[in-house]
Design an enzyme around this catalytic site. Sequence first.
Site, mmCIF file in Angstrom:
data_model
loop_
_atom_site.group_PDB
_atom_site.id
_atom_site.type_symbol
_atom_site.label_atom_id
_atom_site.label_comp_id
_atom_site.label_asym_id
_atom_site.label_seq_id
_atom_site.Cartn_x
_atom_site.Cartn_y
_atom_site.Cartn_z
ATOM 1 N N GLU A 164 0.923 -1.332 0.094
ATOM 2 C CA GLU A 164 0.089 -0.325 -0.096
ATOM 3 C C GLU A 164 0.951 0.855 -0.074
ATOM 4 O OE1 GLU A 164 -3.508 0.129 -0.159
ATOM 5 O OE2 GLU A 164 -4.028 -1.333 0.564
ATOM 6 N N CYS A 203 -2.488 9.051 2.076
ATOM 7 C CA CYS A 203 -2.021 8.651 1.266
ATOM 8 C C CYS A 203 -2.845 9.414 -0.021
ATOM 9 C CB CYS A 203 -2.139 7.534 0.726
ATOM 10 S SG CYS A 203 -3.647 6.814 1.517
HETATM 11 P P1 NAD Z 1 7.984 5.232 4.971
HETATM 12 O O1 NAD Z 1 8.674 4.044 3.484
HETATM 13 O O2 NAD Z 1 9.015 5.689 5.358
HETATM 14 O O3 NAD Z 1 7.847 4.212 5.984
HETATM 15 C C1 NAD Z 1 7.325 2.989 6.257
HETATM 16 C C2 NAD Z 1 7.254 2.008 6.571
HETATM 17 O O4 NAD Z 1 8.350 0.773 6.765
HETATM 18 C C3 NAD Z 1 8.188 2.347 8.500
HETATM 19 O O5 NAD Z 1 7.376 1.467 9.210
HETATM 20 C C4 NAD Z 1 9.931 2.346 8.154
HETATM 21 O O6 NAD Z 1 11.128 1.903 9.365
HETATM 22 C C5 NAD Z 1 9.788 1.096 7.246
HETATM 23 N N1 NAD Z 1 10.974 0.951 6.426
HETATM 24 C C6 NAD Z 1 11.588 1.987 6.408
HETATM 25 N N2 NAD Z 1 12.633 1.272 5.960
HETATM 26 C C7 NAD Z 1 13.168 -0.063 6.183
HETATM 27 C C8 NAD Z 1 13.564 -1.659 4.487
HETATM 28 N N3 NAD Z 1 14.288 -1.483 4.056
HETATM 29 N N4 NAD Z 1 12.639 -2.756 5.378
HETATM 30 C C9 NAD Z 1 12.136 -2.964 5.685
HETATM 31 N N5 NAD Z 1 10.876 -1.933 6.416
HETATM 32 C C10 NAD Z 1 11.675 -0.465 6.295
HETATM 33 O O7 NAD Z 1 6.875 5.940 4.331
HETATM 34 P P2 NAD Z 1 6.224 6.919 5.869
HETATM 35 O O8 NAD Z 1 6.717 7.944 5.353
HETATM 36 O O9 NAD Z 1 6.377 6.442 7.420
HETATM 37 O O10 NAD Z 1 4.507 6.608 5.172
HETATM 38 C C11 NAD Z 1 3.938 7.715 4.562
HETATM 39 C C12 NAD Z 1 4.109 7.115 2.867
HETATM 40 O O11 NAD Z 1 3.198 6.024 2.923
HETATM 41 C C13 NAD Z 1 3.702 8.113 2.194
HETATM 42 O O12 NAD Z 1 4.040 7.642 0.738
HETATM 43 C C14 NAD Z 1 2.292 7.102 1.864
HETATM 44 O O13 NAD Z 1 1.191 7.475 0.446
HETATM 45 C C15 NAD Z 1 2.053 6.326 2.716
HETATM 46 N N6 NAD Z 1 0.947 5.398 2.578
HETATM 47 C C16 NAD Z 1 0.001 4.782 2.123
HETATM 48 C C17 NAD Z 1 -1.013 4.658 1.895
HETATM 49 C C18 NAD Z 1 -1.458 3.415 1.183
HETATM 50 O O14 NAD Z 1 -2.734 2.456 1.983
HETATM 51 N N7 NAD Z 1 -1.458 3.332 -0.226
HETATM 52 C C19 NAD Z 1 -1.682 4.636 3.936
HETATM 53 C C20 NAD Z 1 -0.190 5.460 4.445
HETATM 54 C C21 NAD Z 1 0.142 6.154 4.029
#
Ligand code: NAD
Length: 517
Positions: free
Chosen positions: A265, A299
């Site tokens: 997502e 998002c």
């Molecule tokens: P992010 O990608 O920075 O982090 C998401 C998660 O991944 C965190 O828990 C982080 O610690 C973890 N992470 C980071 N690097 C990793 C790796 N290499 N391996 C495994 N895990 C890792 O996202 P964010 O800044 O927390 O959130 C914002 C983003 O999320 C935006 O792009 C938004 O659109 C998206 N989002 C999408 C939805 C959806 O349903 N499509 C819903 C909410 C947020």
Amino acid sequence: SARASRVLSALDLPTDGSLIPGMYDGQWGGSGAVQKSICPATGEVIGQVQTANVEETQRAIQATKGASILLRRMPGPQRGEVMRQIREALGAKTAALGDLVSLEMGKIRSEGKGEVQEFVDICDYATGLSRSMAGRVLPSERPEHVIYEIPNPLGVVGILSAFNFPVAVYGWNLAIAMITGNSTIWKPSPTTPLCAIAVTRLIQPVLERNGLPGAVAALVCGDVAVGKEIVGSSDVDMVSFTGSEKIGKEVGKVVQDRFGKALLELGGNNAVIVDKDADLQMALQAVIFAAVGTAGQRCTSTRRLYLHRSISAQFISMLLKYYDSASSQTTLKAGDPLDDASLIGPLHTSGAVKLYEDALAGIQKRGGKVLTKRSGKMDVGMGGNFVWPTIVRPTNDDPCWTTETFAPILSVAEFDTLEEAIHLNNAVPQGLSASLFTTNIQSMGKWLGPEGADCGIVNINVGTSGAEIGAGFGGNKSTGWGRESGGDAWKQYVRWSAATVNYSSKMPLAQGVSFGV
Ligand code: NAD
């Protein structure tokens, strides 16, 4: 501060800065690095969490795997009863938990509470699902044979969540994973550990009461290394990842490499199209909520606005009246998210402020214009990461059109025909949410059909954000193709078997094949 203490103490979280264990797999613990939780509205440290290290994460994965064996033996409706009790536990604390979301993530109070309500709603949905997750019975071409399609649990679902929905995204995944017979291990965002701990503390006594091990719903607060441990583990049957496209792409590759299941997502870049026959007042309300609400950190936030040329000037001036009112603090009041009068809260981190500033500077450097009176950092008198919600008119080929900037920046452009607007909507890598404002039934048909919007969420006279839990939620293309929450989303949380049963006394082969034994 007294403000933070009030919220924390309502959930029995320490207010004196003492270390909070950030890992739960039946026992609370953690001996990894300390994560500081910082309030985005004030910049103050509101809690300190002792995270899990990599070995502890591996241990928790194994405990979760063990717990999945107990859970899969439990009849579905009994799991439904556990879910109903989780719903009751959450329902009793909706307001307190909502306030914690506001304090730690920064969204305004009614949205914080709304997010917890979403968890409550999905629990209700999942309780019903526990008695209705149906496989299928299909006719066989062979006499006295029958074909079944049977759903069985996967085992362990790893949940990696983003900062912007620190409660609801977990809720969608926990509820559907548990009801389908899977145990879960949750790694929340490193900037919202308190929400994760508070939620897990509410679930813990329900599991205990029902004789289930805590590792049915394990929690490992941690950094990237903890996330990688879950993503790379072949004991985690499905990884449900919510976050950015950049990280999601990495996660997807790692899971694919071990032939695991990934549910992605990822980012959105959502457009609203206002056609010439739209009800402009309705469109206005929807665009303001979706572009300014949550300070542009959903998002599904509206990032692109395409206006029919005939109504464009009028609609932009209607919008600017609201945007510019943020300066007089009348209509669109910015301020403490815990104050009921606030409609605009802060960005989540100071890093996000920089991304917002850089995006605006880039758009202007490349010839684009800022249309709002003010942009940049906003001072509401409490420190924090407040910025002005901003409307911009970028050049047609500006890269901002095709990338998600997670901040309240709304880009506008005009179109002449609906076909052109649909083309613009679809001409980006992401495919999460899109909305058309129109009163023309032919336009509606086109928008929803094969020549229409290519997103996972396609609305008419409803904004891009604020979905209900009933339908499957998720996006196409670089948003990752995942579906969570309602609809058929549960079908991804199971392994499907096609089972042909022969109740005759002969051994015929399909397609009339003969094999003379
Ligand atoms: P992010 O990608 O920075 O982090 C998401 C998660 O991944 C965190 O828990 C982080 O610690 C973890 N992470 C980071 N690097 C990793 C790796 N290499 N391996 C495994 N895990 C890792 O996202 P964010 O800044 O927390 O959130 C914002 C983003 O999320 C935006 O792009 C938004 O659109 C998206 N989002 C999408 C939805 C959806 O349903 N499509 C819903 C909410 C947020």
